[in-house]
Design an enzyme around this catalytic site. Structure first.
Site, PDB file in Angstrom:
ATOM      1  N   GLY A   1      25.852  11.579 -29.354  1.00  8.15           N
ATOM      2  CA  GLY A   1      25.443  12.445 -28.184  1.00  8.15           C
ATOM      3  C   GLY A   1      25.663  11.265 -26.533  1.00  8.15           C
ATOM      4  CB  ALA A   2      26.418   8.115 -26.080  1.00  4.06           C
TER       5      ALA A   2
ATOM      6  N   GLY B   1       0.992  -1.737   0.552  1.00  3.78           N
ATOM      7  CA  GLY B   1      -0.213   0.679   0.238  1.00  3.78           C
ATOM      8  C   GLY B   1       0.447   1.403  -0.022  1.00  3.78           C
ATOM      9  N   GLY B   2       0.124   2.525   0.428  1.00  7.53           N
ATOM     10  CA  GLY B   2       0.993   3.162   0.488  1.00  7.53           C
ATOM     11  C   GLY B   2       2.223   3.504   1.085  1.00  7.53           C
TER      12      GLY B   2
HETATM   13  C1  HXC Z   1      -3.615  -4.167  12.017  1.00  7.99           C
HETATM   14  C2  HXC Z   1      -2.223  -6.297  11.563  1.00  7.99           C
HETATM   15  C3  HXC Z   1      -2.126  -5.774   9.605  1.00  7.99           C
HETATM   16  C4  HXC Z   1      -2.318  -3.580  10.060  1.00  7.99           C
HETATM   17  C5  HXC Z   1      -1.112  -7.561   9.948  1.00  7.99           C
HETATM   18  N1  HXC Z   1      -1.739  -7.462  11.427  1.00  7.99           N
HETATM   19  N2  HXC Z   1      -1.786  -6.568   9.551  1.00  7.99           N
HETATM   20  N3  HXC Z   1      -3.142  -5.141  12.592  1.00  7.99           N
HETATM   21  N4  HXC Z   1      -3.717  -3.195  11.430  1.00  7.99           N
HETATM   22  N5  HXC Z   1      -2.792  -3.519   9.334  1.00  7.99           N
HETATM   23  C6  HXC Z   1      -1.794  -7.985  12.817  1.00  7.99           C
HETATM   24  C7  HXC Z   1      -2.945  -9.691  12.379  1.00  7.99           C
HETATM   25  O1  HXC Z   1      -4.085  -9.286  12.929  1.00  7.99           O
HETATM   26  C8  HXC Z   1      -2.693 -10.501  13.250  1.00  7.99           C
HETATM   27  O2  HXC Z   1      -2.202 -10.412  15.102  1.00  7.99           O
HETATM   28  C9  HXC Z   1      -0.747 -10.453  13.231  1.00  7.99           C
HETATM   29  O3  HXC Z   1      -0.362  -8.850  12.481  1.00  7.99           O
HETATM   30  C10 HXC Z   1       0.274 -11.449  11.825  1.00  7.99           C
HETATM   31  O4  HXC Z   1      -0.888 -10.700  10.571  1.00  7.99           O
HETATM   32  P1  HXC Z   1      -1.309 -12.373   9.993  1.00  7.99           P
HETATM   33  O5  HXC Z   1      -2.262 -12.448   9.334  1.00  7.99           O
HETATM   34  O6  HXC Z   1      -1.464 -13.764  10.956  1.00  7.99           O
HETATM   35  O7  HXC Z   1       0.392 -12.694   9.567  1.00  7.99           O
HETATM   36  P2  HXC Z   1       0.634 -13.110   7.577  1.00  7.99           P
HETATM   37  O8  HXC Z   1      -0.052 -14.567   7.563  1.00  7.99           O
HETATM   38  O9  HXC Z   1       2.103 -13.780   7.450  1.00  7.99           O
HETATM   39  O10 HXC Z   1       0.175 -12.287   7.311  1.00  7.99           O
HETATM   40  C11 HXC Z   1       0.714 -10.740   6.533  1.00  7.99           C
HETATM   41  C12 HXC Z   1      -0.087  -9.613   6.080  1.00  7.99           C
HETATM   42  C13 HXC Z   1      -1.883  -9.383   6.520  1.00  7.99           C
HETATM   43  C14 HXC Z   1      -0.648 -10.268   4.819  1.00  7.99           C
HETATM   44  C15 HXC Z   1       0.259  -8.386   6.273  1.00  7.99           C
HETATM   45  O11 HXC Z   1      -1.559  -9.443   7.720  1.00  7.99           O
HETATM   46  C16 HXC Z   1      -2.433  -8.377   5.784  1.00  7.99           C
HETATM   47  O12 HXC Z   1      -2.764  -8.688   4.747  1.00  7.99           O
HETATM   48  N6  HXC Z   1      -2.762  -7.188   6.616  1.00  7.99           N
HETATM   49  C17 HXC Z   1      -4.016  -6.283   6.153  1.00  7.99           C
HETATM   50  C18 HXC Z   1      -2.494  -5.289   5.327  1.00  7.99           C
HETATM   51  C19 HXC Z   1      -3.550  -4.562   4.822  1.00  7.99           C
HETATM   52  O13 HXC Z   1      -4.738  -4.195   4.294  1.00  7.99           O
HETATM   53  N7  HXC Z   1      -3.049  -3.301   5.181  1.00  7.99           N
HETATM   54  C20 HXC Z   1      -3.422  -2.008   5.599  1.00  7.99           C
HETATM   55  C21 HXC Z   1      -2.976  -1.736   3.992  1.00  7.99           C
HETATM   56  S1  HXC Z   1      -3.209   0.447   3.732  1.00  7.99           S
HETATM   57  P3  HXC Z   1      -2.716 -11.344  15.488  1.00  7.99           P
HETATM   58  O14 HXC Z   1      -3.187 -11.022  17.077  1.00  7.99           O
HETATM   59  O15 HXC Z   1      -3.302 -12.672  14.931  1.00  7.99           O
HETATM   60  O16 HXC Z   1      -1.267 -12.212  15.691  1.00  7.99           O
HETATM   61  C22 HXC Z   1      -1.660   0.971   3.991  1.00  7.99           C
HETATM   62  C23 HXC Z   1      -1.840   1.988   3.822  1.00  7.99           C
HETATM   63  C24 HXC Z   1      -1.045   3.429   4.129  1.00  7.99           C
HETATM   64  O17 HXC Z   1      -0.984   0.057   4.426  1.00  7.99           O
HETATM   65  C25 HXC Z   1      -0.632   4.268   3.459  1.00  7.99           C
HETATM   66  C26 HXC Z   1      -0.548   5.472   3.808  1.00  7.99           C
HETATM   67  C27 HXC Z   1       0.037   6.645   3.205  1.00  7.99           C
END
Ligand code: HXC
Length: 510
Positions: A404-405, A169-170
């Site tokens: 040019g290079a 993501g971002g």
């Molecule tokens: C809160 C999160 C989290 C998040 C993971 N966790 N991502 N908690 N916010 N964004 C937590 C899970 O709930 C889990 O908690 C623990 O971290 C480990 O995650 P798992 O899913 O068990 O691990 P894994 O299977 O390895 O998968 C990793 C992952 C997945 C692919 C990153 O967790 C995932 O898809 N997370 C969400 C990603 C997401 O959509 N992020 C937002 C993106 S938008 P427990 O307690 O069960 O251990 C973004 C915008 C930024 O980031 C913008 C900036 C300008």
């Protein structure tokens, strides 16, 4: 008093456990080290000073008030790499997936501010599920604060990103604005939108690894500068890179001890260039023979291999090398190679690292693909980068420098300080065959005449002397003495004061 000290130790112990032993084991099970283990390997033993170990998030939505892990998913502080100060943050995937809350971001911002004030590099270790979903817009604001600091720090202190897990993501835009991105094979990925969104929007089926793994970003997108086998290798290589860099833009790069004679003569270089002008040779051989102890840290080794970029040392001092590679596409300049080299040249210029350019270039790659994709603008990036660079610039033409290079590759006309040519070099508008076919179009039906014209053209222009007669080449040197000549020249340029006219900033063709 004893109780208080015991409580402190217990609190520290708890914080150091991050998300707990089970999650640490899961992290290890994926072949990944924990945030603290990574910092330990990155920094000199015992040098890490941690800050904000007890910071917790302030979110009260979605039951978050019931889980407040100390440190909030990122370990921050400073330490040393071979005795030189660096600031570091390492996201802790075992704590809420290393997700970024407002306080997590504030911890990163704090060390970035300190790095700026104290003039030391920032190394960020990324391993995070992205924005803390429970915090929503507070998390986005935190990212925004980090981004702004990345921009302010650019060109002031070196910024290095290590991607050692998810970065999606971002969130990718913070590393994207740093100077270097390093990834770990099979355990890290970066993308703006993940495979599921890609499938929904474009119907493409792609795995996370294919979309944003280390191989994709080092070979296809050029987002990353290198990929390493595992965490340990990646951390060791970043230590090696830091040794080449100054701490900030007001300091010179470090001078390391060296054990290689600067006057070393390499007779084998006299025969590096093959008799046949169309036969390739490996430019890396020349780089390794020029460098102190043959030590070369290559940047973007797997992308646009027709140009080579990286760091060497001469008499213990860092030098950035840009070199055409005749082994790949005859060393031609194209969109990818121009972009790759331009960014490298600008990094070196920001941080006062002198530039050595090794030239064997037949020109720019022709074709609709290049033109439609903007080779004019992208080629101009390299031209612009060389022309604006005020660091010492030394150029050696080994063979072809056409058209040019020739001008683009750190020619005298772009304020290069000293331009050498090997006797085998040809500085000309183009090769003899192409030139003859244009000038003597009327004789095209007569192969004998054309051959004679080509020979005449070669005799006149296929050498460095026409350019040397005009002072565009300062000296024609023996290949064997290249290291000695180049080292002496850089030594003579140590106090160079180059300047640009005052401006807010330039408008490089992005
Ligand atoms: C809160 C999160 C989290 C998040 C993971 N966790 N991502 N908690 N916010 N964004 C937590 C899970 O709930 C889990 O908690 C623990 O971290 C480990 O995650 P798992 O899913 O068990 O691990 P894994 O299977 O390895 O998968 C990793 C992952 C997945 C692919 C990153 O967790 C995932 O898809 N997370 C969400 C990603 C997401 O959509 N992020 C937002 C993106 S938008 P427990 O307690 O069960 O251990 C973004 C915008 C930024 O980031 C913008 C900036 C300008």
């Amino acid at each position: 008093m004893k109780d208080i000290l015991t409580e402190l130790e217990n609190r520290r112990k708890g914080a150091r456990l991050g998300g707990g032993q089970a999650r640490i084991d899961a992290q290890h099970g994926r072949g990944k080290l924990t945030a603290r283990e990574r910092i330990e390997l990155l920094l000199d033993e015992g040098s890490f000073e941690e800050f904000d170990m007890f910071v917790t998030h302030r979110c009260t939505d979605f039951g978050m008030e019931k889980q407040k892990p100390a440190g909030d998913g990122v370990v921050t502080g400073w330490g040393t790499i071979n005795g030189r100060q660096v600031y570091v943050f390492a996201q802790d995937f075992t704590v809420l997936g290393g997700s970024v809350s407002a306080t997590h971001a504030a911890k990163i911002c704090k060390i970035m501010d300190m790095a700026m004030q104290n003039g030391a590099p920032v190394i960020g270790i990324n391993d995070s599920g992205g924005a803390r979903i429970q915090e929503g817009v507070d998390s986005l604001a935190g990212y925004g604060e980090v981004f702004q600091r990345n921009i302010m720090a650019s060109g002031v202190v070196p910024q290095i990103s290590m991607i050692m897990g998810p970065c999606a993501g971002g969130a990718v835009y913070s590393p994207a604005m740093t100077d270097f991105i390093f990834m770990v094979k099979d355990s890290s990925y970066m993308f703006v939108t993940g495979p599921d969104v890609v499938k929904t929007v474009t119907n493409e089926l792609v795995t996370a690894e294919e979309l944003g793994g280390a191989s994709t970003h080092t070979k296809k997108s050029s987002v990353a500068d290198a990929a390493f086998e595992n965490d340990v290798e990646a951390l060791a290589e970043v230590r090696r890179l830091v040794d080449f860099l100054p701490l900030n833009n007001r300091q010179k790069p470090p001078v390391r001890p060296f054990f290689d004679d600067p006057e070393r003569i390499e007779e084998s270089l006299d025969t590096l260039i093959p008799q046949n002008p169309n036969q390739p040779y490996d430019m890396k051989e020349l780089i390794l023979k020029i460098a102190d102890e043959g030590d070369f840290f290559e940047i973007q080794e797997d992308f646009a291999k027709n140009i080579i970029t990286g760091f060497i040392r001469l008499e213990g001092r860092s030098v950035g090398v840009v070199a055409n590679q005749p082994m790949v596409l005859a060393g031609v300049l194209d969109i990818d190679s121009a972009r790759k080299a331009a960014r490298f040249v600008r990094f070196c210029d920001c941080f006062d690292i002198p530039l050595l350019t090794l030239v064997d270039v037949p020109g720019f790659l022709p074709g609709t693909t290049q033109e439609y994709n903007g080779v004019i603008k992208h080629g101009a990036k390299l031209l612009f980068a060389y022309g604006e660079a005020t660091v010492p610039k030394v150029t050696v033409i080994t063979r072809k420098a056409y058209g040019g290079a020739y001008v683009v590759m750190a020619s005298k006309h772009l304020r290069a300080d000293i331009n050498y040519a090997w006797p085998t070099s040809e500085v000309a508008v183009m090769g003899a065959k192409g030139a003859t076919e244009i000038i003597h179009r009327a004789d095209l039906g007569d192969p004998e005449k054309i051959a004679k014209h080509a020979k005449d053209y070669e005799d006149r222009f296929a050498n460095p002397f026409v350019a040397a007669e005009r002072g565009f080449i300062d000296e024609v040197i023996q290949p064997r003495s290249t290291r000695k000549r180049v080292a002496r020249t850089f030594a003579s340029l140590r106090n160079k004061q180059g300047q640009m006219p005052w401006k807010k900033h330039d408008n490089i063709p992005l």
